[in-house]
Design a protein around this motif. Structure first.
Motif, PDB file in Angstrom:
ATOM      1  N   GLU A 256     -19.366  45.300   1.164  1.00  0.00           N
ATOM      2  CA  GLU A 256     -18.311  44.248   1.328  1.00  0.00           C
ATOM      3  C   GLU A 256     -17.742  44.082  -0.454  1.00  0.00           C
ATOM      4  O   GLU A 256     -16.583  44.287  -0.630  1.00  0.00           O
ATOM      5  N   ARG A 257     -18.524  44.333  -1.295  1.00  0.00           N
ATOM      6  CA  ARG A 257     -18.049  43.956  -2.573  1.00  0.00           C
ATOM      7  C   ARG A 257     -17.401  45.444  -3.095  1.00  0.00           C
ATOM      8  O   ARG A 257     -16.531  45.230  -3.970  1.00  0.00           O
ATOM      9  N   GLY A 258     -17.921  46.499  -2.821  1.00  0.00           N
ATOM     10  CA  GLY A 258     -17.349  47.754  -3.163  1.00  0.00           C
ATOM     11  C   GLY A 258     -16.126  47.691  -2.593  1.00  0.00           C
ATOM     12  O   GLY A 258     -14.954  48.301  -3.408  1.00  0.00           O
TER      13      GLY A 258
ATOM     14  N   LYS B 265      -7.698  48.175  -7.037  1.00  0.00           N
ATOM     15  CA  LYS B 265      -7.220  49.271  -7.777  1.00  0.00           C
ATOM     16  C   LYS B 265      -6.808  50.475  -7.182  1.00  0.00           C
ATOM     17  O   LYS B 265      -6.458  51.453  -7.618  1.00  0.00           O
ATOM     18  N   LEU B 266      -6.703  50.406  -5.688  1.00  0.00           N
ATOM     19  CA  LEU B 266      -6.369  51.686  -4.870  1.00  0.00           C
ATOM     20  C   LEU B 266      -5.090  52.180  -5.174  1.00  0.00           C
ATOM     21  O   LEU B 266      -5.111  53.355  -5.237  1.00  0.00           O
ATOM     22  N   PRO B 267      -3.949  51.458  -5.413  1.00  0.00           N
ATOM     23  CA  PRO B 267      -2.632  52.089  -5.723  1.00  0.00           C
ATOM     24  C   PRO B 267      -2.566  53.185  -6.948  1.00  0.00           C
ATOM     25  O   PRO B 267      -2.360  54.192  -6.970  1.00  0.00           O
ATOM     26  N   VAL B 268      -3.256  52.454  -7.970  1.00  0.00           N
ATOM     27  CA  VAL B 268      -3.488  53.052  -9.389  1.00  0.00           C
ATOM     28  C   VAL B 268      -4.321  54.422  -9.095  1.00  0.00           C
ATOM     29  O   VAL B 268      -4.123  55.415  -9.612  1.00  0.00           O
ATOM     30  N   PHE B 269      -5.483  54.351  -8.206  1.00  0.00           N
ATOM     31  CA  PHE B 269      -6.533  55.437  -8.084  1.00  0.00           C
ATOM     32  C   PHE B 269      -5.862  56.534  -7.461  1.00  0.00           C
ATOM     33  O   PHE B 269      -5.790  57.458  -7.873  1.00  0.00           O
ATOM     34  N   VAL B 270      -5.077  56.114  -6.246  1.00  0.00           N
ATOM     35  CA  VAL B 270      -4.294  57.312  -5.528  1.00  0.00           C
ATOM     36  C   VAL B 270      -3.123  57.944  -6.467  1.00  0.00           C
ATOM     37  O   VAL B 270      -3.028  58.999  -6.199  1.00  0.00           O
ATOM     38  N   LYS B 271      -2.555  57.136  -7.047  1.00  0.00           N
ATOM     39  CA  LYS B 271      -1.503  57.668  -7.952  1.00  0.00           C
ATOM     40  C   LYS B 271      -2.113  58.808  -8.953  1.00  0.00           C
ATOM     41  O   LYS B 271      -1.379  59.871  -9.159  1.00  0.00           O
ATOM     42  N   ARG B 272      -3.194  58.577  -9.479  1.00  0.00           N
ATOM     43  CA  ARG B 272      -3.801  59.588 -10.524  1.00  0.00           C
ATOM     44  C   ARG B 272      -3.969  60.786  -9.548  1.00  0.00           C
ATOM     45  O   ARG B 272      -3.639  61.882 -10.317  1.00  0.00           O
ATOM     46  N   PHE B 273      -4.336  60.961  -8.424  1.00  0.00           N
ATOM     47  CA  PHE B 273      -4.394  62.206  -7.562  1.00  0.00           C
ATOM     48  C   PHE B 273      -3.285  62.706  -7.401  1.00  0.00           C
ATOM     49  O   PHE B 273      -3.128  63.828  -7.286  1.00  0.00           O
ATOM     50  N   ALA B 274      -2.183  62.018  -7.121  1.00  0.00           N
ATOM     51  CA  ALA B 274      -0.988  62.448  -6.561  1.00  0.00           C
ATOM     52  C   ALA B 274      -0.206  63.169  -7.750  1.00  0.00           C
ATOM     53  O   ALA B 274       0.570  63.894  -7.323  1.00  0.00           O
ATOM     54  N   GLU B 275      -0.719  62.915  -8.860  1.00  0.00           N
ATOM     55  CA  GLU B 275      -0.073  63.266 -10.167  1.00  0.00           C
ATOM     56  C   GLU B 275      -0.646  64.741 -10.444  1.00  0.00           C
ATOM     57  O   GLU B 275      -0.188  65.489 -11.316  1.00  0.00           O
ATOM     58  N   ILE B 276      -1.727  65.021  -9.850  1.00  0.00           N
ATOM     59  CA  ILE B 276      -2.335  66.401 -10.051  1.00  0.00           C
ATOM     60  C   ILE B 276      -1.880  67.393  -9.154  1.00  0.00           C
ATOM     61  O   ILE B 276      -2.049  67.329  -7.859  1.00  0.00           O
TER      62      ILE B 276
END
Length: 359
Positions: free
Chosen positions: A66-68, A75-86
């Protein structure tokens, strides 16, 4: 949905530069050891990972999950964006192909970003690296550069590599120069990192007729050379280098920069002080404390390093005693002469093969 990829297939694609590898473990895990060339996009920070681990051990698995989820959602939007930029193909991995890489691959798939997941995670890569180094049939001949401390062997290797020669810089891969002072100004690697980067180099040159290395002992700083490379070195073709002491002192001062690492230099000296005749040791210490580094280096060469090198050289066999000696006054001269020597040796071997085949 994401696909799992085997370590063999991943290595094949990496060798062709057709795959970006992404380590989703925490920054400290990534810094400790990773797949060479991978980038780090951590699923959790070190602090977040520690917090969740504590909950898992002290409270419950459910509370940890639950804490995870709470941390990741923010921070999911930033996390996904970093992958999208690769661009291009991407493979993610965690420690053993578990929750972090599975969740990452699943979320990215839902967002229309396809990634592979390394089956078994970093643990699989590490197992493959150890097994490969332990069973590798390495065909290339080995040319081994020998010379007293300060001869400039590493700089010669770098110059040769820049010219396209198949050079394996063992000290560079280890992050250590192999001496008591060897870690000064460098970041020493652990065995896992060394094995990984060494294997990358070895596989790159496995179809070359030869490689060039510097004579090293079995241990370089924190790491140990694999047995096959030790054997190849002992059976290799030795090339001896000899430089004037003035050049050697200059090389050492340029490489180690003791004026920028005063305390480290002094502490390293204290580790060997008892092995040097007392009056000389006292003079070296005084020179280090007063900034007379050239004199300190000269004394260390005369009373510590050169005698040790002479002793080590005496343990080599008859072939070493017959090895060609290259004398030089500048590093450029050394590089040119080593090139000429290797070309001469290659020509001799080509002629021997021709005669043997009856051509």
């Amino acid at each position: 949905m994401f696909q799992d990829i085997s370590i063999e297939k991943l290595n094949e694609l990496r060798a062709k530069n057709e795959m970006t590898v992404i380590d989703v473990r925490s920054p400290s895990e990534y810094a400790d050891s990773t797949i060479p060339g991978s980038i780090n996009i951590p699923f959790f920070t070190d602090e977040e990972r520690a917090e969740i681990g504590t909950l898992y051990k002290q409270v419950s698995t459910q509370k940890a999950k639950e804490r995870g989820l709470e941390i990741m959602s923010a921070k999911l939007p930033v996390f996904v964006k970093r992958f999208a930029e690769i661009p291009g193909n991407k493979t993610v991995f965690c420690w053993r192909g578990g929750m972090r890489s599975r969740t990452t691959a699943t979320v990215l798939s839902l967002m229309g970003i396809h990634v592979y997941r390394l089956d078994g995670g970093y643990r699989t890569f590490r197992k493959w690296a150890v097994e490969t180094l332990g069973s590798l049939d390495f065909a290339p001949q080995v040319y081994v550069l020998h010379g007293n401390t300060g001869t400039g062997k590493t700089e010669i290797l770098k110059a040769l590599k820049a010219k396209g020669y198949p050079v394996v810089d063992l000290e560079g891969l280890a992050g250590h120069r192999g001496s008591i002072f060897g870690a000064i100004g460098m970041k020493s690697h652990n065995q896992k990192t060394f094995d990984a980067v060494l294997l990358e180099e070895i596989l790159r040159y496995r179809h070359e007729p030869y490689i060039i290395i510097e004579a090293e002992s079995k241990r370089i700083g924190k790491v140990v050379l694999p047995e096959f490379l030790i054997q190849k070195k002992e059976l290799g073709t030795h090339i001896l280098l000899e430089a004037p002491k003035e050049l050697r002192v200059t090389n050492i001062l340029n490489d180690y920069r003791p004026e920028e690492h005063k305390e480290q230099s002094l502490q390293a000296f204290y580790q060997i002080k008892s092995r040097i005749h007392t009056p000389i040791a006292q003079e070296i210490e005084a020179c280090l404390l007063s900034g007379q580094y050239a004199r300190a280096v000269e004394l260390l060469l005369d009373y510590y390093y050169d005698p040790r090198y002479a002793h080590t050289s005496s343990t080599y066999g008859e072939e070493f005693a017959k090895a060609p000696l290259i004398r030089f006054d500048t590093l450029d001269e050394a590089v040119n002469q080593v090139e000429e020597r290797i070309q001469h040796l290659q020509d001799q071997e080509a002629l021997a093969r021709k005669v043997k085949s009856g051509a």
